[in-house]
Design an enzyme around this catalytic site. Structure first.
Site, short mmCIF file in Angstrom:
data_model
loop_
_atom_site.label_atom_id
_atom_site.label_comp_id
_atom_site.label_asym_id
_atom_site.label_seq_id
_atom_site.Cartn_x
_atom_site.Cartn_y
_atom_site.Cartn_z
N SER A 289 8.32 31.99 -31.47
CA SER A 289 9.63 31.43 -31.15
C SER A 289 9.46 30.10 -30.41
CB SER A 289 10.46 32.44 -30.34
OG SER A 289 11.79 32.03 -30.19
N ASP A 392 16.97 34.66 -40.08
CA ASP A 392 16.79 33.80 -38.91
C ASP A 392 17.40 32.44 -39.22
OD1 ASP A 392 16.02 32.46 -36.65
OD2 ASP A 392 13.87 32.51 -37.07
N HIS A 422 14.70 37.40 -36.35
CA HIS A 422 13.93 36.64 -35.37
C HIS A 422 13.24 37.60 -34.39
CE1 HIS A 422 13.11 32.73 -33.45
NE2 HIS A 422 13.17 33.38 -32.31
#
Length: 460
Positions: A289, A392, A422
């Protein structure tokens, strides 16, 4: 589509995250700690465990006296195995369960009873019938004091050994620098979820994982987290140089004289686990991320530094659902703006907390990897694996970055996982999705192309 459990957990997660982000925005600047924080009180922490209970030992190190920057080392038990012989023929090891081996006579004519060995190379039961002492996997006699392997006999705690005694007999493993996610304001390198993920990567890739505990926003805004990532890479190179210096300057000392390079307070500056088992010339960056943004920044700085980083060499990087944004929205940013876990509105709050107010822009170099004239040129970047999830909203920009790398002949494949969200691979402890294990295995297969020693590229 994601399972019902994933959907329900996503709703709960988004509610808590939005509340925490709003509280961070309302916090007054004079309450911020200049030293920085690497974890939040609400984070569930996994304690460091120097035992090989599940095949990986861990310990925490605070590496910067001026900030809260720290790392957690994940050492797989495979590091205790002897180095593989270079020749094709290998001596057969006795099979403890084989009747032929158990009935084999010893040199003095007595029946041979092989003693059971622990994972550290020490015999659990002494065998006094052999003519010469058994040697452990590093080529030394089974003497705890000489190897300095364990904190106490029978304790099973591995603390490494003096570089003066290593003598190139230990197995060297590649090193992965891992940067956790959390939208700049949350997450931790020692959280339960990140600990579980790093253990899985350490075992599947057969590497030492250094999980970086960088400073969080808004206490420390950009570029603090990026500087922390680069600082760990430089620290890794310093450790390699100190270990080599310690070995070279202590070859003529007695075995029991464990000489270390020490700082002004008398503490050892050489990290024994890395000195014994780390190979920084095979270094991989792995970011999750927002941690992927840090990994990409560190990779660029490593390219610019070149040989100044030696003996550290970044051979590849893995970007897992990177936190890339931009002022011109992509198709996924429009269609999936209200996606699972991290929707677009909450991510914008996170960026406002991370970037200084006078620098806030969705085309900031930390946010958008595709802005023009960004240095160094993309053709100099290391091989880059990009992992994206179907649901995502940031996926399209990550794919576009990978496409730009491929245009300049950089090995930059994309792995997309259907019905995934995600953080699907790093929150597997909570989500329990089948894609998580598959993703970790796919990462291991790709990474081993760049970290395997010559002649063992297809050993996995």
């Amino acid at each position: 589509m994601p399972s019902v459990a994933v959907k329900l957990y996503s709703v709960f997660f988004k509610f808590l995250l939005k509340h925490r982000l709003q509280n961070r925005i309302q916090t007054r600047p004079d309450e911020f700690d200049p030293f920085g924080v690497t974890s939040r009180p609400e984070e569930t922490i996994a304690a460091a465990n120097p035992l090989f209970d599940d095949g990986v030992a861990t310990k925490d190190i605070h590496i910067d006296p001026f900030t809260s920057l720290s790392i957690r080392i994940f050492l797989p038990e495979s590091a205790l195995n002897p180095p593989e012989p270079s020749g094709k023929s290998r001596a057969r090891r006795p099979d403890l369960n084989s009747p032929a081996d158990s009935a084999r006579p010893s040199p003095n004519g007595s029946p041979f009873h092989p003693s059971r060995r622990s994972s550290y190379g020490n015999a659990a039961v002494a065998n006094t019938l052999r003519a010469e002492p058994r040697r452990n996997s590093y080529g030394f006699s089974n003497d705890v004091e000489g190897l300095n392997l364990m904190a106490g006999v029978g304790s099973g705690v591995y603390r490494g050994y003096s570089p003066a005694n290593s003598a190139k007999k230990s197995r060297k493993l590649p090193v992965i620098l891992q940067f956790h996610g959390g939208g700049w304001v949350s997450g931790s390198n020692d959280s339960v979820a990140n600990d579980c993920f790093c253990r899985r990567i350490a075992k599947l890739c057969d590497v030492i994982v250094l999980a970086v505990g960088y400073r969080l926003a808004p206490e420390n805004r950009y570029p603090a987290a990026f500087e922390d990532g680069l600082k760990v890479l430089n620290w890794l190179g310093k450790q390699a140089n100190l270990a080599n210096l310690s070995m070279g300057g202590a070859t003529e000392l007695k075995k029991t004289d464990n000489r270390h390079i020490v700082d002004t307070f008398g503490a050892s500056m050489v990290e024994p686990w890395l000195a014994a088992h780390g190979d920084p010339s095979r270094c991989v960056l792995l970011g999750v991320s927002c941690g992927a943004n840090i990994a990409d920044y560190v990779a660029r700085k490593a390219v610019e530094a070149g040989k100044l980083l030696e003996p550290v060499k970044v051979v590849a990087q893995v970007l897992m659902y990177p936190f890339f944004v931009g002022s011109v929205p992509t198709h996924s940013e429009i269609k999936l703006a209200n996606s699972y876990f991290y929707d677009k509105a909450m991510c914008m709050l996170a960026w406002k907390l991370f970037l200084p107010e006078e620098e806030f822009s969705l085309d900031h170099p930390a946010a958008n990897p595709l802005i023009p004239d960004r240095q160094p040129p993309l053709k100099l970047m290391p091989p880059t694996l990009t992992v994206v999830a179907e649901h995502d909203w940031m996926r399209d920009r990550a794919i576009a970055y990978s496409e730009e790398l491929r245009k300049v002949n950089v090995d930059a494949p994309v792995m997309e996982y259907k019905d995934a969200v995600h953080e699907f691979a790093t929150l597997d402890m909570l989500l329990k999705t089948p894609q998580a294990q598959a993703c970790a295995e796919d990462i291991a297969i790709w990474v081993k192309k760049y970290i395997s020693l010559r002649g063992h590229e297809f050993s996995y």
